[in-house]
Design an enzyme around this catalytic site. Structure first.
Site, PDB file in Angstrom:
ATOM      1  N   GLU A  40      12.660   0.921  42.462  1.00 15.21           N
ATOM      2  CA  GLU A  40      13.280   1.432  43.646  1.00 15.21           C
ATOM      3  C   GLU A  40      14.593   2.007  43.093  1.00 15.21           C
ATOM      4  OE1 GLU A  40      16.323   1.399  45.813  1.00 15.21           O
ATOM      5  OE2 GLU A  40      16.107  -1.006  45.994  1.00 15.21           O
TER       6      GLU A  40
ATOM      7  N   CYS B   2      21.564  -0.162  48.303  1.00 14.32           N
ATOM      8  CA  CYS B   2      20.606   0.769  48.316  1.00 14.32           C
ATOM      9  C   CYS B   2      20.153   1.489  49.799  1.00 14.32           C
ATOM     10  CB  CYS B   2      19.359   0.724  47.664  1.00 14.32           C
ATOM     11  SG  CYS B   2      18.540  -1.010  48.323  1.00 14.32           S
TER      12      CYS B   2
END
Length: 530
Positions: free
Chosen positions: A264, A301
């Protein structure tokens, strides 16, 4: 107690010559513990005992693995104030964040334990034999998911607990039946070692095999590179930058036996601001998004890095409100001097790009390793034509894109790469007229929000935290929620096996009460022998 050594299974070890220390970013000083980077022999030993443990651990019952995960949560809590103090001294994050993240970490482990206790996640599928079928008799076929083998988990810089040593990746891999080798993030190696000690104690107390968990230190790329290239490692989990994740992905694919890297890698998390809602709530939304952008000093994120709207008085009011709110936000300490330096350099570079306007920033003096929040704006056409503006700025930075009309808004959305999230801010009425925009966004993201902020991730079975490249290396999988277990398993089909020789999940007698797919229907019933 923090030793600075590596855990090779249950054994503490420090045979390497390379050492390093973590940094307290608030004080801008090194912490006292000296950490020993894992040597090549320690790396090989950790993988060897993980491979040996796999043969036993993958056969451990779901209920026993659940006890193990619950024991890890208990031992993490038992670390008490030492864990919280170490966390804050290595990350610059406040105590409240540390306590909250500890709770999330324990909660994730408990969720996976519950998943294991119920058991249906193995997706048992059974098509029984039909010996009298014509023209060809039908054979008995039974399928389920099994663990793939040792997993290397890389600790994340921005979540010292929830995405690190006993975080979601480790919990998912252990739940699947895979031993785990954690490569600790060098910025919070002390925090990581404390959590590793909790996992080791839980493994011993619940009778798990030696090697089910190991913990290795490393400041540079050498340890991680060696782990990814080791032939007995079967998959990798990573949360971090696009550069780091892509490097690991490329390494894994150059192996004689390529393996999956579930990385990720961040996101711009575009927010589309529609005209009617801006007309109604411009000032309120400006304040809300200032708070979202500043949350955790922008080191999430899911930080909203792009704000996209159509020229209107409402958009102008939103821009003024957001810029004013950002200029009044007190700077926060960033995770590490390197991260603070990278943010300052990249946000400065963005500000100097052609046609960029600064609409709000904190203009007073900023302490060492603290971030200066900044909001900039640009026209849609300039954004589309400038690839530099499409990169993530990790920190409290966001770019406003001003579109001339609805068509140009669609062009901006179409120009975006894969993202973790996208958000639509609009009234129920006007959203129906932006179907093409919503459809395009849905193709590019793993999670699409309506009238909210993307920061904050709910840990639950329905969460999807991932997205098309470059947000992640495989958008089919999530790194948050119990669905994350699917990354570390593969299907195996058993053909014409006697029931007594099959895994318990596929036997005729459903003694553990699984929900199974039997001859086209879901059922918990036993199968009558043919």
């Amino acid at each position: 107690m923090i030793t600075g050594k590596n855990y090779i299974g249950n054994k503490l070890s420090a045979t390497g010559n390379s050492t390093f220390k973590t940094v307290n970013p608030v004080l801008n000083l090194e912490n006292t513990t000296l950490f020993h980077e894992a040597s090549p022999s320690e790396i090989n030993e950790a993988v060897a005992i993980a491979s040996q443990a796999y043969r036993e651990y993958r056969q451990v019952s779901g209920s026993s693995k659940a006890l193990f995960l619950r024991a890890i949560a208990t031992e993490i809590e038992a670390l008490g104030d030492l864990l919280i103090e170490t966390y804050t001294s290595e990350s610059g994050l406040p105590q409240g964040r540390a306590i909250g993240e500890r709770g999330r970490t324990m909660g994730q482990l408990q969720q996976f334990a519950t998943l294991l206790e119920e058991g249906s996640w193995v997706e048992a599928s059974m098509d029984t034999a039909q010996k009298d079928r014509r023209p060809i008799p039908k054979v008995d076929m039974r399928k389920m998911l099994i663990a793939t083998g040792p997993v290397v988990v890389f600790g994340a810089s921005n979540f010292p607990l929830a995405f690190s040593t006993a975080g979601g990746d480790t919990a998912a891999a252990l739940a699947a039946g895979c031993p785990v080798i954690v490569k600790a993030h060098p910025m919070h190696s002390g925090t990581s070692e404390l959590v590793a000690s909790a996992i080791i104690k839980a493994a011993n107390d619940t009778g798990m095999p030696e090697g089910v968990f190991s913990h290795l230190n490393g400041k540079g790329i050498a340890v991680g590179t060696a782990l990814v290239q080791h032939p007995d490692v079967k998959s990798v989990a990573f949360t971090g930058s696009l550069k780091g994740g892509k490097a690991l992905f490329d390494l894994a694919n150059k192996r004689p036996e390529p393996i999956p890297v579930f990385a990720e890698m961040g996101s711009l998390n575009p927010v589309v601001l529609l005209p009617e809602i801006l007309e109604e709530k411009a000032e309120e939304l400006g304040t809300n998004y200032a708070n979202s952008i500043m949350m955790g000093s922008g080191q999430f994120c899911t930080n909203p890095g792009l704000l996209i709207g159509i020229k209107s008085p409402g958009l102008e009011r939103f821009i003024i409100s957001l810029g004013t709110a950002i200029s009044q936000q007190e700077p926060q300490c960033m995770l590490h001097p390197v991260i603070a330096s990278n943010y300052n350099n990249l946000s400065d570079q963005m500000q100097q790009e052609s046609h960029i306007n600064t609409v709000g920033q904190y203009d007073k003096s900023v302490a060492e390793n603290h971030s200066r929040a900044r909001i900039t704006s640009i026209s849609a056409q300039e954004f589309i034509s400038n690839p530099t503006l499409h990169q993530e700025v990790f920190g409290p930075y966001s770019l406003i894109i001003t579109c001339e009309n609805k068509q140009q808004l669609q062009e901006v959305v179409s120009s975006l790469e894969g993202q973790l999230t996208a958000t639509i801010m609009g009234t129920n009425t006007e959203v129906t007229t932006y179907k093409n925009t919503i459809d395009t966004l849905t193709e590019k993201v793993g999670r699409i929000l309506f009238n909210g902020v993307p920061t904050g991730v709910e840990v639950c079975p329905s969460m999807h935290h991932g997205g098309p490249f470059p947000a992640s290396t495989d958008g089919r999988f999530t790194s948050v929620g119990t669905g994350a277990i699917k990354r570390f398993v593969r299907p195996v089909c058993f053909q014409n096996w006697p029931s007594s020789l099959l895994p318990q999940e596929l036997q005729n007698n459903n003694s553990i009460g699984l929900f199974r797919y039997i001859n086209g229907n879901y059922s918990r019933e036993n199968i009558k022998p043919s």
